[in-house]
Design a protein around this motif. Structure first.
Motif, PDB file in Angstrom:
ATOM      1  N   GLY A   1       0.809  -1.221   0.000  1.00  0.00           N
ATOM      2  CA  GLY A   1       0.000   0.000   0.000  1.00  0.00           C
ATOM      3  C   GLY A   1       0.842   1.270   0.000  1.00  0.00           C
ATOM      4  N   TYR A   2       2.159   1.138  -0.180  1.00  0.00           N
ATOM      5  CA  TYR A   2       2.990   2.340  -0.227  1.00  0.00           C
ATOM      6  C   TYR A   2       2.755   3.024  -1.582  1.00  0.00           C
ATOM      7  CZ  TYR A   2       5.863   0.065   3.438  1.00  0.00           C
ATOM      8  OH  TYR A   2       6.320  -0.562   4.565  1.00  0.00           O
ATOM      9  N   GLN A   3       2.474   4.302  -1.540  1.00  0.00           N
ATOM     10  CA  GLN A   3       2.262   5.013  -2.807  1.00  0.00           C
ATOM     11  C   GLN A   3       3.417   5.938  -3.133  1.00  0.00           C
ATOM     12  OE1 GLN A   3      -1.588   6.661  -2.073  1.00  0.00           O
ATOM     13  NE2 GLN A   3      -2.631   4.791  -2.698  1.00  0.00           N
ATOM     14  N   GLU A   4       3.857   6.644  -2.114  1.00  0.00           N
ATOM     15  CA  GLU A   4       4.934   7.617  -2.305  1.00  0.00           C
ATOM     16  C   GLU A   4       6.099   7.235  -1.402  1.00  0.00           C
ATOM     17  OE1 GLU A   4       4.771  10.719  -3.923  1.00  0.00           O
ATOM     18  OE2 GLU A   4       2.868  10.076  -4.820  1.00  0.00           O
ATOM     19  N   PRO A   5       7.336   7.462  -1.856  1.00  0.00           N
ATOM     20  CA  PRO A   5       8.458   7.270  -0.927  1.00  0.00           C
ATOM     21  C   PRO A   5       8.393   8.340   0.168  1.00  0.00           C
ATOM     22  CG  PRO A   5       9.224   7.654  -3.189  1.00  0.00           C
ATOM     23  CD  PRO A   5       7.763   7.916  -3.177  1.00  0.00           C
TER      24      PRO A   5
ATOM     25  N   GLY B   1       2.592   8.136  15.893  1.00  0.00           N
ATOM     26  CA  GLY B   1       2.757   9.129  14.825  1.00  0.00           C
ATOM     27  C   GLY B   1       3.667   8.631  13.727  1.00  0.00           C
ATOM     28  N   ARG B   2       3.580   7.327  13.402  1.00  0.00           N
ATOM     29  CA  ARG B   2       4.497   6.756  12.417  1.00  0.00           C
ATOM     30  C   ARG B   2       4.004   6.942  10.996  1.00  0.00           C
ATOM     31  NH1 ARG B   2       7.952   3.359  15.194  1.00  0.00           N
ATOM     32  NH2 ARG B   2       8.291   1.804  13.603  1.00  0.00           N
ATOM     33  N   ALA B   3       4.958   7.115  10.092  1.00  0.00           N
ATOM     34  CA  ALA B   3       4.683   7.261   8.655  1.00  0.00           C
ATOM     35  C   ALA B   3       3.453   8.116   8.381  1.00  0.00           C
ATOM     36  CB  ALA B   3       4.537   5.892   8.003  1.00  0.00           C
TER      37      ALA B   3
ATOM     38  N   ILE C   1       9.597  -1.681  18.406  1.00  0.00           N
ATOM     39  CA  ILE C   1       8.214  -2.132  18.268  1.00  0.00           C
ATOM     40  C   ILE C   1       7.531  -1.270  17.218  1.00  0.00           C
ATOM     41  CG2 ILE C   1       5.964  -2.184  19.398  1.00  0.00           C
ATOM     42  CD1 ILE C   1       7.270  -2.933  21.950  1.00  0.00           C
ATOM     43  N   ASP C   2       6.968  -1.918  16.227  1.00  0.00           N
ATOM     44  CA  ASP C   2       6.297  -1.159  15.165  1.00  0.00           C
ATOM     45  C   ASP C   2       4.850  -1.606  15.130  1.00  0.00           C
ATOM     46  OD1 ASP C   2       5.572   0.244  12.947  1.00  0.00           O
ATOM     47  OD2 ASP C   2       6.437  -1.180  11.532  1.00  0.00           O
ATOM     48  N   ILE C   3       3.985  -0.737  15.560  1.00  0.00           N
ATOM     49  CA  ILE C   3       2.567  -1.082  15.566  1.00  0.00           C
ATOM     50  C   ILE C   3       1.859  -0.063  14.680  1.00  0.00           C
ATOM     51  CG2 ILE C   3       0.502  -1.302  16.998  1.00  0.00           C
ATOM     52  CD1 ILE C   3       2.720  -1.793  19.298  1.00  0.00           C
TER      53      ILE C   3
ATOM     54  N   ILE D   1      12.936  10.244   3.792  1.00  0.00           N
ATOM     55  CA  ILE D   1      14.221   9.539   3.962  1.00  0.00           C
ATOM     56  C   ILE D   1      14.439   8.561   2.814  1.00  0.00           C
ATOM     57  CG2 ILE D   1      13.278   7.746   5.532  1.00  0.00           C
ATOM     58  CD1 ILE D   1      16.556   8.672   6.412  1.00  0.00           C
ATOM     59  N   GLN D   2      13.371   7.939   2.346  1.00  0.00           N
ATOM     60  CA  GLN D   2      13.511   6.999   1.221  1.00  0.00           C
ATOM     61  C   GLN D   2      13.931   7.749  -0.049  1.00  0.00           C
ATOM     62  OE1 GLN D   2       9.618   5.175   1.393  1.00  0.00           O
ATOM     63  NE2 GLN D   2      10.120   4.078   3.273  1.00  0.00           N
ATOM     64  N   LEU D   3      13.352   8.919  -0.236  1.00  0.00           N
ATOM     65  CA  LEU D   3      13.708   9.708  -1.431  1.00  0.00           C
ATOM     66  C   LEU D   3      15.183  10.065  -1.464  1.00  0.00           C
ATOM     67  CD1 LEU D   3      10.969  12.392  -2.147  1.00  0.00           C
ATOM     68  CD2 LEU D   3      11.820  10.597  -3.661  1.00  0.00           C
TER      69      LEU D   3
ATOM     70  N   THR E   1      12.560   6.519  14.218  1.00  0.00           N
ATOM     71  CA  THR E   1      11.672   5.444  13.834  1.00  0.00           C
ATOM     72  C   THR E   1      10.324   6.029  13.398  1.00  0.00           C
ATOM     73  OG1 THR E   1      10.935   3.319  14.606  1.00  0.00           O
ATOM     74  CG2 THR E   1      10.815   5.076  16.200  1.00  0.00           C
ATOM     75  N   GLY E   2       9.685   5.384  12.459  1.00  0.00           N
ATOM     76  CA  GLY E   2       8.412   5.917  11.965  1.00  0.00           C
ATOM     77  C   GLY E   2       8.558   6.723  10.689  1.00  0.00           C
ATOM     78  N   THR E   3       9.794   6.946  10.263  1.00  0.00           N
ATOM     79  CA  THR E   3      10.018   7.750   9.066  1.00  0.00           C
ATOM     80  C   THR E   3      10.077   6.889   7.801  1.00  0.00           C
ATOM     81  OG1 THR E   3      12.376   7.537   9.476  1.00  0.00           O
ATOM     82  CG2 THR E   3      11.335   9.567  10.248  1.00  0.00           C
ATOM     83  N   GLY E   4      10.033   5.569   7.970  1.00  0.00           N
ATOM     84  CA  GLY E   4      10.186   4.672   6.821  1.00  0.00           C
ATOM     85  C   GLY E   4      11.648   4.338   6.570  1.00  0.00           C
ATOM     86  N   LYS E   5      12.464   4.425   7.630  1.00  0.00           N
ATOM     87  CA  LYS E   5      13.912   4.228   7.448  1.00  0.00           C
ATOM     88  C   LYS E   5      14.260   2.784   7.070  1.00  0.00           C
ATOM     89  CE  LYS E   5      14.683   3.645  12.404  1.00  0.00           C
ATOM     90  NZ  LYS E   5      14.909   2.225  12.497  1.00  0.00           N
ATOM     91  N   THR E   6      13.455   1.809   7.518  1.00  0.00           N
ATOM     92  CA  THR E   6      13.803   0.419   7.210  1.00  0.00           C
ATOM     93  C   THR E   6      13.765   0.186   5.702  1.00  0.00           C
ATOM     94  OG1 THR E   6      12.676  -0.096   9.268  1.00  0.00           O
ATOM     95  CG2 THR E   6      13.385  -1.963   7.935  1.00  0.00           C
ATOM     96  N   ALA E   7      12.675   0.644   5.069  1.00  0.00           N
ATOM     97  CA  ALA E   7      12.590   0.479   3.611  1.00  0.00           C
ATOM     98  C   ALA E   7      13.680   1.299   2.929  1.00  0.00           C
ATOM     99  CB  ALA E   7      11.210   0.908   3.114  1.00  0.00           C
TER     100      ALA E   7
HETATM  101  P1  AMP Z   1      10.106   2.490   9.975  1.00  0.00           P
HETATM  102  O1  AMP Z   1      10.468   3.916  10.206  1.00  0.00           O
HETATM  103  O2  AMP Z   1      10.989   1.804   9.016  1.00  0.00           O
HETATM  104  O3  AMP Z   1       9.973   1.737  11.279  1.00  0.00           O
HETATM  105  O4  AMP Z   1       8.643   2.459   9.277  1.00  0.00           O
HETATM  106  C1  AMP Z   1       7.485   2.898   9.926  1.00  0.00           C
HETATM  107  C2  AMP Z   1       6.213   2.434   9.237  1.00  0.00           C
HETATM  108  O5  AMP Z   1       6.055   3.099   7.987  1.00  0.00           O
HETATM  109  C3  AMP Z   1       6.168   0.946   8.915  1.00  0.00           C
HETATM  110  O6  AMP Z   1       4.913   0.454   9.372  1.00  0.00           O
HETATM  111  C4  AMP Z   1       6.260   0.865   7.407  1.00  0.00           C
HETATM  112  O7  AMP Z   1       5.515  -0.232   6.904  1.00  0.00           O
HETATM  113  C5  AMP Z   1       5.636   2.182   6.973  1.00  0.00           C
HETATM  114  N1  AMP Z   1       6.180   2.721   5.690  1.00  0.00           N
HETATM  115  C6  AMP Z   1       7.459   2.713   5.281  1.00  0.00           C
HETATM  116  N2  AMP Z   1       7.583   3.322   4.070  1.00  0.00           N
HETATM  117  C7  AMP Z   1       6.335   3.720   3.715  1.00  0.00           C
HETATM  118  C8  AMP Z   1       5.816   4.406   2.563  1.00  0.00           C
HETATM  119  N3  AMP Z   1       6.588   4.814   1.555  1.00  0.00           N
HETATM  120  N4  AMP Z   1       4.478   4.647   2.516  1.00  0.00           N
HETATM  121  C9  AMP Z   1       3.677   4.233   3.559  1.00  0.00           C
HETATM  122  N5  AMP Z   1       4.103   3.590   4.658  1.00  0.00           N
HETATM  123  C10 AMP Z   1       5.432   3.329   4.759  1.00  0.00           C
END
Ligand code: AMP
Length: 410
Positions: A20-24, A334-336, A306-308, A27-29, A47-53
């Motif tokens: 369901g990710y639509q936009e980076p 307040g994640r993502a 913990i990622d909820i 941090i991903q960008l 955490t919460g910024t999408g750093k793992t991806a």
């Molecule tokens: P992280 O900061 O890696 O722990 O990611 C926090 C949450 O953001 C996780 O639940 C990811 O699945 C979600 N996430 C990561 N990248 C995106 C994205 N581009 N669009 C929407 N959700 C995302």
């Protein structure tokens, strides 16, 4: 700008589209093109910024582009805790589900045998905590000779937990020629010193101001006497009908005691901390995620990683001794892009801890009282060693005069 501009392979795009990710995220960008370009990266991202991806996608892309090296351990992610290791491994698994790559996970607290078998069979990616990885190195059940990509996730916490010696020993066992990425929610001298020895001409990426809390988290402080905190916690959760509340305590004993008392208040609660078995921690976490329990009380270390999805409420039952932990704690919500509420219960003994938090955040947080739970100003002033009764009376008038709603102090 969609993911298609990032030149990731189609199998990865398919997997993240399914997520369901639509936009980076920001941090991903920034990180994905740099990592694809083989550069070292030092990223200040909580955490919460999408750093793992941000690191998993370009690593998977690079590994998948060299199928002739498949089965060699080429990517290593080090995390401070088991929970974060599991979280990161799950992300790699889901992003990489259409790539022909294998991965495994190695952390302490569970039998080493399954990990040894998995490693023997040959894996491309390993997510590990430093202690267990060293066990494998000492036993000779792992070789890091083929590592091409190394990630330090939540590096600040790894240093806080005293892993520096382990890290140095691990580094000696891997090739100098490699790509290294360091992610950290906070930065201090220790992180900069580590980065100097680790990274080669890194790209610096900062998506939020360093050491600031996620901007989408609404932070409030309720002043209350320490002996009424439990009552106030149950009152807030019950009267506001909060579901899925993560509560932080400083000690393992405090964590257990609070969970027990809250159960007596009729709120289904469990505790997680370092003295609980891995199985018990995982069970509590999954029951919390499934909504079978309403509140989870955790110590800082147990809660790392913990990622909820959609966790909306975090309560700091006690402020942390390490101010940076406050940022990690409220980063659970307040994640993502979703909104979150972080409540801190402040007793007068903790004012010095609040000052430290506010100085790290470089901002002040609004303080309020909940009617019926106003702090006893006699105690407040006793704590400040101040017996000036005129001052007490003025403060009393200021605090408790007026209407019956919760009141702002700043
Ligand atoms: P992280 O900061 O890696 O722990 O990611 C926090 C949450 O953001 C996780 O639940 C990811 O699945 C979600 N996430 C990561 N990248 C995106 C994205 N581009 N669009 C929407 N959700 C995302």
């Amino acid at each position: 700008m969609g993911f298609s501009t990032l030149n990731l392979n189609q199998n990865l795009i398919k997997a993240i589209t399914q997520q369901g990710y639509q936009e980076p995220t920001p941090i991903q960008l920034e990180a994905i093109p740099a990592i694809l370009n083989q550069q070292d990266v030092m990223a200040g991202a909580q955490t919460g910024t999408g750093k793992t991806a941000a690191f998993a996608l370009p690593i998977l892309h690079q590994l998948a582009s060299a199928p002739e090296r498949q089965g060699k351990l080429r990517a290593l992610v080090l995390t401070p805790t088991r929970e974060l290791a599991q979280q990161v491994a799950k992300s790699f698994e889901s992003y990489g589900q259409y790539c022909d790559l294998t991965m495994t996970i190695a952390y302490g607290g569970i039998s080493i045998k399954n990990q040894v078998d998995a490693l023997k069979a040959g894996v491309d990616i390993l997510v590990a905590t430093p202690g267990r990885l060293l066990d494998h190195l000492v036993k000779g059940t792992i070789s890091l000779d083929d590592i091409e990509h190394l990630v330090f996730d939540e590096a600040d916490r790894m240093l806080d937990m005293g892993f520096i010696i382990d890290i140095k020993r691990i580094l000696k066992r891997m090739p100098e020629q490699r790509q290294t990425m360091l992610f950290s929610a906070t930065f201090d001298d220790a992180i900069f010193n580590l980065s100097k020895t680790l990274l080669n001409d890194p790209i610096l990426i900062e998506v939020n101001d360093r050491n600031t809390a996620a901007s989408q988290v609404q932070q409030t402080i309720y002043c209350v006497d320490s002996d009424r905190k439990r009552e106030l916690t149950s009152y807030l959760i019950g009267s506001r009908n909060w579901q899925q509340v993560l509560i932080f305590t400083r000690t393992k004993q405090g964590c257990d005691a609070l969970a027990k008392e809250m159960c007596k208040d009729g709120i289904k609660t469990q505790s997680i901390h370092g003295d609980k078995s891995q199985g018990a921690r995982e069970r509590a976490l999954s029951e919390f995620k499934e909504g079978k329990i309403r509140a989870l009380v955790a110590t800082d270390v147990a809660a790392r990683g913990i990622d909820i999805d959609q966790l909306q409420y975090v309560i700091n039952y006690e402020l942390p001794y390490i101010a940076e932990d406050y940022i990690h704690r409220i980063g659970r919500t307040g994640r993502a892009g979703s909104s979150g509420i972080a409540i801190s219960l402040l007793s007068s003994e903790e004012n010095y801890l609040l000052e430290a938090v506010e100085s790290v955040l470089d901002t002040r947080i609004a303080q309020e009282w909940i009617p019926g739970f106003e702090p006893d100003l006699n105690k407040v002033f006793d704590n400040k060693n101040n017996s000036n009764s005129a001052q007490k009376k003025r403060a009393n008038d200021r605090a408790f005069g007026g209407n019956n709603k919760s009141r702002r102090r700043r």
